[in-house]
Design an enzyme around this catalytic site. Sequence first.
Site, short mmCIF file in Angstrom:
data_model
loop_
_atom_site.label_atom_id
_atom_site.label_comp_id
_atom_site.label_asym_id
_atom_site.label_seq_id
_atom_site.Cartn_x
_atom_site.Cartn_y
_atom_site.Cartn_z
N MET A 19 -11.27 -6.01 5.54
CA MET A 19 -10.51 -5.06 6.36
C MET A 19 -10.17 -5.70 7.70
SD MET A 19 -10.12 -2.45 4.45
CE MET A 19 -9.13 -1.62 5.71
N SER A 67 0.84 -1.20 0.00
CA SER A 67 0.00 0.00 0.00
C SER A 67 0.87 1.25 0.00
CB SER A 67 -0.91 0.03 1.23
OG SER A 67 -1.43 1.33 1.38
N ASP A 80 -6.50 -6.51 4.37
CA ASP A 80 -5.98 -5.13 4.37
C ASP A 80 -5.98 -4.55 5.78
OD1 ASP A 80 -5.14 -2.64 3.65
OD2 ASP A 80 -6.97 -2.07 2.58
N GLY A 112 -2.65 -3.93 8.95
CA GLY A 112 -1.85 -4.58 10.00
C GLY A 112 -1.23 -5.91 9.59
N ASP A 150 -4.88 3.61 -1.77
CA ASP A 150 -5.94 3.87 -0.79
C ASP A 150 -6.50 5.27 -0.95
OD1 ASP A 150 -6.09 1.50 0.91
OD2 ASP A 150 -3.99 1.93 1.35
N GLY A 206 -0.81 1.68 9.63
CA GLY A 206 -0.08 1.45 10.87
C GLY A 206 -0.92 1.04 12.07
N MET A 233 -12.27 4.21 -0.40
CA MET A 233 -12.92 4.44 0.90
C MET A 233 -13.65 5.77 0.81
SD MET A 233 -9.76 3.06 3.18
CE MET A 233 -8.63 3.21 1.80
N MET A 237 -9.15 8.02 0.15
CA MET A 237 -9.98 8.37 1.32
C MET A 237 -10.56 9.76 1.13
SD MET A 237 -7.44 7.15 4.33
CE MET A 237 -6.67 5.53 4.31
N HIS A 251 -8.49 1.07 -3.90
CA HIS A 251 -9.37 0.78 -2.78
C HIS A 251 -10.09 2.08 -2.43
CE1 HIS A 251 -9.58 -0.37 1.81
NE2 HIS A 251 -10.77 -0.29 1.26
N HIS A 295 -1.33 -1.19 -4.22
CA HIS A 295 -2.61 -0.92 -3.55
C HIS A 295 -2.70 0.58 -3.27
CE1 HIS A 295 -6.07 -2.10 -1.02
NE2 HIS A 295 -5.64 -1.18 -0.16
C1 DX5 Z 1 -6.38 1.46 5.70
C2 DX5 Z 1 -5.93 1.15 4.30
C3 DX5 Z 1 -4.83 0.18 4.22
C4 DX5 Z 1 -3.56 0.66 4.86
C5 DX5 Z 1 -2.79 -0.52 5.32
O1 DX5 Z 1 -7.50 2.25 5.69
O2 DX5 Z 1 -7.01 0.62 3.55
O3 DX5 Z 1 -4.59 -0.26 2.90
O4 DX5 Z 1 -2.77 1.43 4.00
O5 DX5 Z 1 -1.69 -0.06 6.02
P1 DX5 Z 1 -0.95 -0.95 7.10
O6 DX5 Z 1 -0.41 -2.16 6.37
O7 DX5 Z 1 0.10 -0.04 7.61
O8 DX5 Z 1 -1.96 -1.35 8.14
ZN ZN Z 2 -6.53 -0.37 1.57
#
Ligand code: DX5
Ligand code: ZN
Length: 219
Positions: free
Chosen positions: A138, A9, A176, A178, A36, A146, A69, A38, A67, A34
């Site tokens: 998720m 990501s 997706d 952690g 993200d 993080g 969101m 938002m 992705h 990936h």
């Molecule tokens: C969270 C994102 C993830 C995120 C994952 O809202 O959708 O893709 O970047 O990041 P880590 O691997 O650090 O949890």
């Molecule tokens: Zn994501």
Amino acid sequence: MSEIIVAPSLLASDFANLESEVNMLNNSQADWLHLDVMDGRFVPNISFGIPVIEAIKKHAKKHMDCHLMIVEPDKYLEAFKNAGADSISVHIEACDHLHRTIAYIKELGCMAGVAVNPHTPVTTMKDVLHDLDYVCLMSVNPGFGGQKFIEHTYSKVRELRAMANEVNPDLIIQIDGGVNANNAPMLVEAGANNLVAGSFVFKSDNPAETIKNLKNCSN
Ligand code: DX5
Ligand code: ZN
């Protein structure tokens, strides 16, 4: 089980050096990038959008996975496709007419995915599962990189894989949030075959090596 798709990501990458981050991924065993997106409405954070994805596409030699969101994703699907998306996931919690949205993503020529928040049961996807290329489960609450992996994810993966075996055995199950070297083998064992990793890859000393280890985590 099929080969593991590793999807770093970019959210955790150095935004001031995106070209070199993308080149690093081009030269690694990463399969998908990936991305993200938002909107500050569906999730309590704002990341990046269409122009940044277009800029990444200029350098990327790998599959681009968006992705979303965001609320009202249908309004922007064509723009994400034109920006370079090869696959697009929308959140089930953001779609009133999910069946139509999935059909639209496929009409655009992209792989279609549905993302589900930690509190959403996998059974909510039962009547669209046969239409999907992938599900993004998720394993944190979306909005931030993080965060700590939610352990309940393992049982959701098992339940979803059992459902998919009945109607769509090729379904890709993406995890997706952690993801790291400790939970990756157990996620794959439970039935996942697509691992998103942000911080674990980009905050490591050798991201390409970390990607390789994720790729081979079940060996
Ligand atoms: C969270 C994102 C993830 C995120 C994952 O809202 O959708 O893709 O970047 O990041 P880590 O691997 O650090 O949890
Ligand atoms: Zn994501």
